[in-house]
Design a protein around this motif. Structure first.
Motif, mmCIF file in Angstrom:
data_model
loop_
_atom_site.group_PDB
_atom_site.id
_atom_site.type_symbol
_atom_site.label_atom_id
_atom_site.label_comp_id
_atom_site.label_asym_id
_atom_site.label_seq_id
_atom_site.Cartn_x
_atom_site.Cartn_y
_atom_site.Cartn_z
ATOM 1 N N HIS A 59 0.835 -1.195 0.000
ATOM 2 C CA HIS A 59 0.000 0.000 0.000
ATOM 3 C C HIS A 59 0.878 1.257 0.000
ATOM 4 C CE1 HIS A 59 -3.017 -2.921 1.348
ATOM 5 N NE2 HIS A 59 -2.131 -3.284 2.261
ATOM 6 N N GLU A 113 3.180 0.816 3.394
ATOM 7 C CA GLU A 113 2.825 -0.306 4.264
ATOM 8 C C GLU A 113 2.706 -1.572 3.419
ATOM 9 O OE1 GLU A 113 0.067 1.244 7.917
ATOM 10 O OE2 GLU A 113 -0.909 1.008 5.979
ATOM 11 N N THR A 151 0.709 -5.559 3.653
ATOM 12 C CA THR A 151 -0.156 -6.500 4.364
ATOM 13 C C THR A 151 0.487 -7.869 4.293
ATOM 14 O OG1 THR A 151 -2.199 -5.302 3.882
ATOM 15 C CG2 THR A 151 -2.408 -7.626 4.425
ATOM 16 N N SER A 196 -4.297 -11.502 8.621
ATOM 17 C CA SER A 196 -3.537 -10.426 7.984
ATOM 18 C C SER A 196 -3.278 -9.282 8.954
ATOM 19 C CB SER A 196 -4.289 -9.920 6.748
ATOM 20 O OG SER A 196 -5.522 -9.355 7.114
ATOM 21 N N GLN A 197 -2.163 -8.597 8.735
ATOM 22 C CA GLN A 197 -1.830 -7.403 9.503
ATOM 23 C C GLN A 197 -0.968 -6.489 8.640
ATOM 24 O OE1 GLN A 197 1.466 -9.729 12.148
ATOM 25 N NE2 GLN A 197 1.096 -7.622 12.713
ATOM 26 N N ARG A 198 -0.996 -5.205 8.966
ATOM 27 C CA ARG A 198 -0.217 -4.231 8.209
ATOM 28 C C ARG A 198 1.069 -3.903 8.950
ATOM 29 N NH1 ARG A 198 -3.304 0.171 4.521
ATOM 30 N NH2 ARG A 198 -4.884 -1.194 3.613
#
Length: 463
Positions: free
Chosen positions: A238, A245, A247, A262-264
């Motif tokens: 992103h 960032e 993901t 999922s995590q950023r």
């Protein structure tokens, strides 16, 4: 005297050159780079050498020894081999342009060797994901090349992801250029990795020095407190004008993202590598038989299906520098008309077993298509999305890769499918229920970029 032409000056090509020269052949080595060493031993130019070059390289002493042995070998750098002209009963005629890749007055050279050794290496493969076209997304190989040859870090906060042991030296190279590596993510899970690397442990004795390399990488990660996670991958990137960032998500055994995991992560650069593909277009142009994964088929002495043509290194299957060195020695000896020794053949077999573990433990699994959205670019040159590939394949009902490439334009851009080709094939194969002619993205009659003016001058020289 046998004339041996070697294309590629990486580990396989250098080993082939020294072996052929020792066996009494006249040897010419061609490489597109400005110096020998290939991707594995990519280093600073002679005009600005490093005080401790060996810090960023494994096997540096082996490289310097090989380079010293090149006395009497003609080395042609900046050599773009653009065509291998096929013959029925002898090695192909090799057409070369020598000079800067973007130059306008490159020297034309033609070689008609008694024996040809192809040591052209491999392309790095990166699976597509949403945002992979943003500035700040690099292949792991590109990041390492910048670190080794320019001492440049690709970012301040960098995440390294993909599959395979190659991720570890890339992370180490980034550390030494001052980057902060926030995580290293391996797509394969512990179960698959464990089965691949613990089976038949006695086979690993011939590659026991690899344990020392691994220990060095582990020390780097521990010293800099860099998390290493398995069964995890980047599924999206992103940012507005560049990477801001990523993901990341847990992956199942088939590499499909696990829902809810999922995590950023905030980063300014991402380095991704999912393995390598043999760089086989010259071999294909010469008429060499290739296997299902695109590797050139060879016999026990590295002979291809074409008379007088040998292949060594990653072009015969991805196996690393040690296998490339062993195959290069074998191929160079045989190309010079000498008989390879049993010790040389055993060395190849030892490292081939190691290479098989790489494929078993880190090979790409089909679930990766689960993170590809319809608007994800697959062919970046022609800006073709995954949705367009699927829609056109469904609408036309075609199962021929050639016709689908013409319909979608995927793989027809400047890179000629080197970046996207295999991914395009896999997506179309699933959509169509099975392509009739897989592997066509490796068939490139012209292996390099040639200006029309250069072709015109060649035509004028023959009249």
């Amino acid at each position: 005297m046998t004339e041996v032409l070697i294309i590629g000056a990486g580990p396989a090509g250098l080993a082939a050159a020294t072996a052929a020269r020792r066996s009494g052949a006249r040897v010419v080595v061609l490489d597109a780079a400005e110096d020998v060493g290939g991707q594995y031993w990519r280093h600073l130019p002679a005009q600005r050498p490093a005080a401790r070059e060996q810090v960023l390289h494994h096997g540096w002493s082996r490289f310097t020894a090989l380079r010293r042995e090149l006395t009497g070998v003609e080395i042609v750098t900046g050599a773009q081999v653009w065509l291998a002209e096929r013959h029925d009963d002898r090695p192909p005629t090799v057409h070369v342009l020598v000079g800067p890749a973007d130059g306008r007055d490159r020297e034309q050279r033609t070689f008609e060797p008694d024996a040809l050794v192809l040591a052209t290496g491999a392309y790095e493969r990166t699976l597509p994901f949403p945002g992979w076209d943003l500035p700040g997304v690099f292949t792991a190989g590109a990041a390492q090349a910048l670190a080794k040859a320019e001492r440049v870090a690709v970012g301040r906060r960098v995440l390294v992801a993909g599959a395979g042991p190659f991720l570890l030296p890339v992370a180490s190279s980034l550390i030494r250029t001052g980057a902060r590596v926030v995580r290293v993510l391996e797509a394969g899970g512990w179960g698959r990795l464990g089965r691949a690397w613990t089976a038949r442990p006695t086979e690993l004795l011939g590659a026991s020095h690899k344990a020392g390399e691994l220990a060095g990488y582990v020390r780097d990660l521990a010293r800099h407190r860099i998390p290493y996670r398995v069964a995890t991958g980047v599924i999206a990137v992103h940012g507005r004008d560049r990477v801001e960032e990523v993901t990341v998500a847990r992956l199942d055994a088939q590499w499909a993202p696990v829902p809810g995991t999922s995590q950023r992560v905030a980063v300014d650069a991402v380095c991704v590598s999912h393995g390598f593909l043999p760089r086989a277009e010259l071999a294909v142009a010469a008429g060499c038989v290739t296997g299902p994964e695109g590797a050139v088929a060879v016999d026990g002495d590295c002979r291809t299906s074409v008379p007088g043509v040998f292949a060594a290194g990653e072009i015969t299957g991805i196996g690393g520098a040690d296998l490339a060195l062993a195959e290069g020695t074998l191929a160079g000896t045989a190309a010079a008309g000498a008989a390879p020794t049993q010790a040389q053949r055993r060395a190849v077999l030892t490292h081939q077993r190691f290479a098989a573990r790489l494929s078993d433990g880190h090979g790409i699994r089909p679930g990766w298509t689960g993170w590809v959205a319809d608007d994800t670019l697959i062919c970046r040159c022609e800006e073709v999305t995954a949705g367009e590939l699927r829609d056109i394949a469904t609408a036309t009902g075609s199962r021929g890769l050639r016709s689908l490439k013409l319909s979608t334009r995927a793989g027809l851009g400047v890179c000629q499918g080197r970046v996207c080709g295999r991914s395009v094939e896999e997506l179309l194969d699933r959509t169509t229920g099975g392509l009739l002619d897989p592997g066509r993205t490796a068939a490139r009659p012209l292996a390099g970029l040639v200006r029309l003016g250069e072709l015109a001058r060649m035509q004028g020289d023959t009249e």
